[in-house]
Design a protein around this motif. Structure first.
Motif, short mmCIF file in Angstrom:
data_model
loop_
_atom_site.label_atom_id
_atom_site.label_comp_id
_atom_site.label_asym_id
_atom_site.label_seq_id
_atom_site.Cartn_x
_atom_site.Cartn_y
_atom_site.Cartn_z
N VAL A 186 0.84 -1.20 0.00
CA VAL A 186 0.00 0.00 0.00
C VAL A 186 0.88 1.25 0.00
O VAL A 186 0.61 2.21 -0.75
CB VAL A 186 -0.95 -0.01 1.22
CG1 VAL A 186 -1.60 1.35 1.41
CG2 VAL A 186 -2.01 -1.09 1.05
N GLN A 187 1.91 1.24 0.83
CA GLN A 187 2.80 2.40 0.89
C GLN A 187 3.48 2.66 -0.45
O GLN A 187 3.54 3.80 -0.93
CB GLN A 187 3.86 2.19 1.98
CG GLN A 187 3.30 2.24 3.39
CD GLN A 187 4.31 1.81 4.44
OE1 GLN A 187 5.25 1.07 4.14
NE2 GLN A 187 4.12 2.27 5.67
N GLU A 188 3.95 1.60 -1.08
CA GLU A 188 4.63 1.75 -2.36
C GLU A 188 3.67 2.23 -3.44
O GLU A 188 4.03 3.07 -4.28
CB GLU A 188 5.28 0.43 -2.76
CG GLU A 188 6.46 0.03 -1.86
CD GLU A 188 7.04 -1.32 -2.22
OE1 GLU A 188 6.39 -2.06 -3.02
OE2 GLU A 188 8.12 -1.67 -1.69
N ALA A 189 2.44 1.72 -3.42
CA ALA A 189 1.45 2.15 -4.41
C ALA A 189 1.07 3.61 -4.19
O ALA A 189 0.92 4.38 -5.15
CB ALA A 189 0.21 1.26 -4.33
N PRO A 249 -6.62 3.36 -16.93
CA PRO A 249 -6.25 1.97 -16.64
C PRO A 249 -4.83 1.85 -16.07
O PRO A 249 -3.95 2.67 -16.34
CB PRO A 249 -6.34 1.28 -18.01
CG PRO A 249 -7.20 2.17 -18.83
CD PRO A 249 -6.95 3.56 -18.35
N THR A 250 -4.62 0.80 -15.27
CA THR A 250 -3.30 0.49 -14.72
C THR A 250 -3.00 -0.99 -14.92
O THR A 250 -3.91 -1.81 -15.09
CB THR A 250 -3.22 0.79 -13.22
OG1 THR A 250 -4.11 -0.10 -12.51
CG2 THR A 250 -3.60 2.23 -12.91
N GLU A 251 -1.73 -1.33 -14.88
CA GLU A 251 -1.32 -2.73 -14.99
C GLU A 251 -1.87 -3.54 -13.81
O GLU A 251 -2.23 -4.72 -13.97
CB GLU A 251 0.21 -2.85 -15.03
CG GLU A 251 0.69 -4.28 -15.20
CD GLU A 251 2.19 -4.42 -15.16
OE1 GLU A 251 2.71 -5.47 -15.59
OE2 GLU A 251 2.87 -3.46 -14.70
N GLY A 252 -1.95 -2.91 -12.62
CA GLY A 252 -2.45 -3.61 -11.45
C GLY A 252 -3.85 -4.17 -11.65
O GLY A 252 -4.16 -5.28 -11.20
N GLU A 253 -4.70 -3.41 -12.34
CA GLU A 253 -6.05 -3.88 -12.63
C GLU A 253 -6.03 -5.13 -13.50
O GLU A 253 -6.81 -6.07 -13.30
CB GLU A 253 -6.85 -2.79 -13.33
CG GLU A 253 -7.08 -1.54 -12.53
CD GLU A 253 -7.67 -0.44 -13.38
OE1 GLU A 253 -8.83 -0.58 -13.82
OE2 GLU A 253 -6.97 0.56 -13.63
N VAL A 254 -5.15 -5.14 -14.47
CA VAL A 254 -5.02 -6.29 -15.37
C VAL A 254 -4.56 -7.52 -14.58
O VAL A 254 -5.11 -8.62 -14.73
CB VAL A 254 -4.03 -5.99 -16.51
CG1 VAL A 254 -3.87 -7.20 -17.42
CG2 VAL A 254 -4.49 -4.78 -17.31
N LEU A 255 -3.56 -7.32 -13.74
CA LEU A 255 -3.03 -8.44 -12.96
C LEU A 255 -4.09 -9.00 -12.02
O LEU A 255 -4.21 -10.22 -11.86
CB LEU A 255 -1.81 -7.97 -12.16
CG LEU A 255 -0.59 -7.57 -12.99
CD1 LEU A 255 0.50 -6.98 -12.09
CD2 LEU A 255 -0.04 -8.77 -13.77
N ILE A 312 -10.73 -9.72 -1.37
CA ILE A 312 -9.96 -9.34 -2.56
C ILE A 312 -9.45 -7.90 -2.47
O ILE A 312 -8.63 -7.48 -3.30
CB ILE A 312 -10.75 -9.55 -3.87
CG1 ILE A 312 -11.89 -8.54 -4.03
CG2 ILE A 312 -11.27 -10.98 -3.95
CD1 ILE A 312 -12.48 -8.51 -5.42
N GLY A 313 -9.91 -7.15 -1.46
CA GLY A 313 -9.39 -5.81 -1.25
C GLY A 313 -8.39 -5.75 -0.11
O GLY A 313 -7.76 -4.70 0.10
N GLY A 314 -8.27 -6.83 0.65
CA GLY A 314 -7.30 -6.87 1.73
C GLY A 314 -7.49 -5.79 2.77
O GLY A 314 -6.56 -5.43 3.48
N ALA A 372 -3.39 -2.91 -4.89
CA ALA A 372 -2.12 -3.37 -4.32
C ALA A 372 -2.35 -4.16 -3.04
O ALA A 372 -1.74 -5.21 -2.81
CB ALA A 372 -1.20 -2.18 -4.06
N ALA A 373 -3.26 -3.67 -2.19
CA ALA A 373 -3.58 -4.39 -0.95
C ALA A 373 -4.23 -5.72 -1.26
O ALA A 373 -3.90 -6.75 -0.66
CB ALA A 373 -4.51 -3.53 -0.08
N GLY A 374 -5.17 -5.71 -2.21
CA GLY A 374 -5.88 -6.94 -2.55
C GLY A 374 -4.99 -7.98 -3.19
O GLY A 374 -5.05 -9.17 -2.84
N MET A 375 -4.16 -7.57 -4.13
CA MET A 375 -3.27 -8.52 -4.79
C MET A 375 -2.28 -9.15 -3.82
O MET A 375 -1.98 -10.34 -3.90
CB MET A 375 -2.53 -7.84 -5.94
CG MET A 375 -3.33 -7.73 -7.21
SD MET A 375 -3.73 -9.36 -7.94
CE MET A 375 -2.10 -9.89 -8.48
N THR A 376 -1.76 -8.36 -2.91
CA THR A 376 -0.82 -8.89 -1.92
C THR A 376 -1.51 -9.90 -1.02
O THR A 376 -0.96 -10.96 -0.71
CB THR A 376 -0.22 -7.75 -1.08
OG1 THR A 376 0.37 -6.79 -1.96
CG2 THR A 376 0.83 -8.27 -0.13
#
Length: 427
Positions: free
Chosen positions: A76-79, A89-95, A268-270, A307-311
């Protein structure tokens, strides 16, 4: 000495209706003052008086890896350093979309949104757009968010249309929603025999968490699947609570039943606002900008939330994660049940994955009507005894509880000990 919680609650009631920003946070049904949380870590949080509690709501499910997990906080901090929101759009959404489709094979495509309510509302709009039908079937006690057409209770008799449960919901909206009994396969068959060709969608929590924890029976869900297929209706599993909570592939992976549509949220949102709805590409192509069903959101797929959700999704895929989580949850539920029996208190407990239910009745309820027969006064007394002992349960007899991966043996043992003492006061 006046509690800081009391001071904050008094202030909050002057600027916020009821002093809370979501009704479930209030202590209206159990009495007393809500705890205002100042910080959290692992299986604990601390209130405004800096008193620590073992937390069994976990932000109502998302905190499956524990509060403030270092990897999630770092992501989250890095994002956030890269920017809070772009409106592009962002790459994070695609991932995230790729990961969700990989982990939940019934979905070929997903649309990210910001809340479970938004996801469920959009899924039903899509189902109506795809089928060209208006009627939706839901089940008494299942909660799918606060969209108008879903704030509906059962009507006056079997196989009837619903009535609004909230002021401000037009009756005309409610008449497009039919409310049936949860876990009643025969009633479902009778209803489809009458109106099956008008049904756009059946939406269900395969593991209900808003009338306490109530799992669907395999027969009930299979009947639903068969009828939707036969009559051309879409079957939607609302897995906002159960998705990635009860198993890696959600409740649908436990039952081995593939819905046409899946609604996800919470885990999924962490801990940050992310939800999603997904289906086959053939269904999802009806969404704008490809099709005529409109749905949009300024903050959908927010980069910090993704970012939180993916992690979190990466962390729950660790070998043995769900086996350990399920075992701890089951051990806690069994331990509390044993403590009740020792005290001679009518009580039972149940668990599925990282969700659990506590019922002040002799047998685990199967539907809303049976759940409503539980001893609410006994629960309220138990809730406050546990709160006094430093264990925070949902402030309602009709909400499921949640265990995190950070609830270790010592935490579970402390919870069972607290329950034993609490039951002694009820005897």
């Amino acid at each position: 000495m006046t509690s800081n919680n009391d001071i904050l609650f008094e202030r909050a009631q002057r600027s916020t209706p009821g002093g809370v920003n979501s009704p479930v946070r209030a202590f209206r049904s159990v009495g007393g003052t809500p705890r205002f949380i100042s910080r959290a870590a692992g299986p604990y949080f601390w209130d405004a008086d800096d008193r620590r509690y073992i937390d069994y709501i976990g932000s109502w499910g998302p905190a499956i890896v524990g509060h403030a997990h270092p990897a999630v906080v770092k992501a989250v901090q890095e994002a956030a350093e890269r920017g809070l929101s772009f409106g592009a759009p962002t790459e994070g959404e695609v991932l995230m979309a790729e990961e969700l489709c990989r982990l939940v094979p019934s979905m070929e495509q997903v649309r990210l949104v910001s809340s479970g309510t938004e996801a469920a509302m959009s899924a039903l709009r899509l189902a109506r757009g795809v089928t060209g039908r208006d009627l939706v079937i839901k089940f008494e006690g299942c909660y799918h968010g606060h969209a108008d057409s879903l704030l509906v209770k059962a009507g006056s008799g079997m196989l009837t249309f619903g009535n609004p449960t909230s002021a401000g919901v037009p009756e005309d909206f409610a008449r497009h929603t039919m409310v049936l009994d949860y876990n009643d396969a025969q009633q479902l068959e009778e209803t489809f025999a009458r109106v099956g060709d008008r049904v756009a969608c059946v939406i269900v929590e395969p593991v209900a968490g808003n009338m306490n924890l109530l799992p669907a029976t395999p027969e009930f869900l299979q009947t639903m699947r068969d009828l939707c297929t036969k009559y051309g209706a879409l079957l939607a599993f609302d897995e906002v609570m159960s998705g990635f909570r009860v198993a890696l592939g959600g409740a649908q992976s436990l039952y081995g039943i593939a819905p046409d549509m899946t609604v996800l949220g919470k885990v999924i949102g962490g801990g940050l606002p992310v939800a999603a709805f997904g289906a086959s590409a053939a269904v999802m192509k009806h969404l704008a900008p490809l099709g005529g069903v409109y749905q949009a959101g300024t903050l959908s797929g927010n980069p910090v939330a993704v970012a939180a959700g993916m992690t979190t999704l990466k962390l729950v895929q660790a070998p043995g994660f769900y086996e350990a989580l399920s075992a701890q949850t089951a051990r806690m539920a069994a331990g509390i049940g044993d403590a009740a029996r020792e005290a001679g208190v009518p009580f039972c407990a149940n668990s599925v994955g990282g969700m659990f239910g506590l019922y002040f009745t002799a047998d685990v309820p199967r539907n809303y009507a049976e759940m409503m027969k539980c001893d609410k006064a006994a629960f309220n007394a138990f809730f406050h005894a546990m709160l006094d002992a430093g264990v925070y349960l949902a402030p309602s007899a009709f909400e499921a509880g949640f265990v995190s991966a950070q609830h270790d043996d010592a935490v579970i043992d402390a919870t069972i000990d607290a329950a034993r003492q609490a039951f002694a006061t009820l005897r």
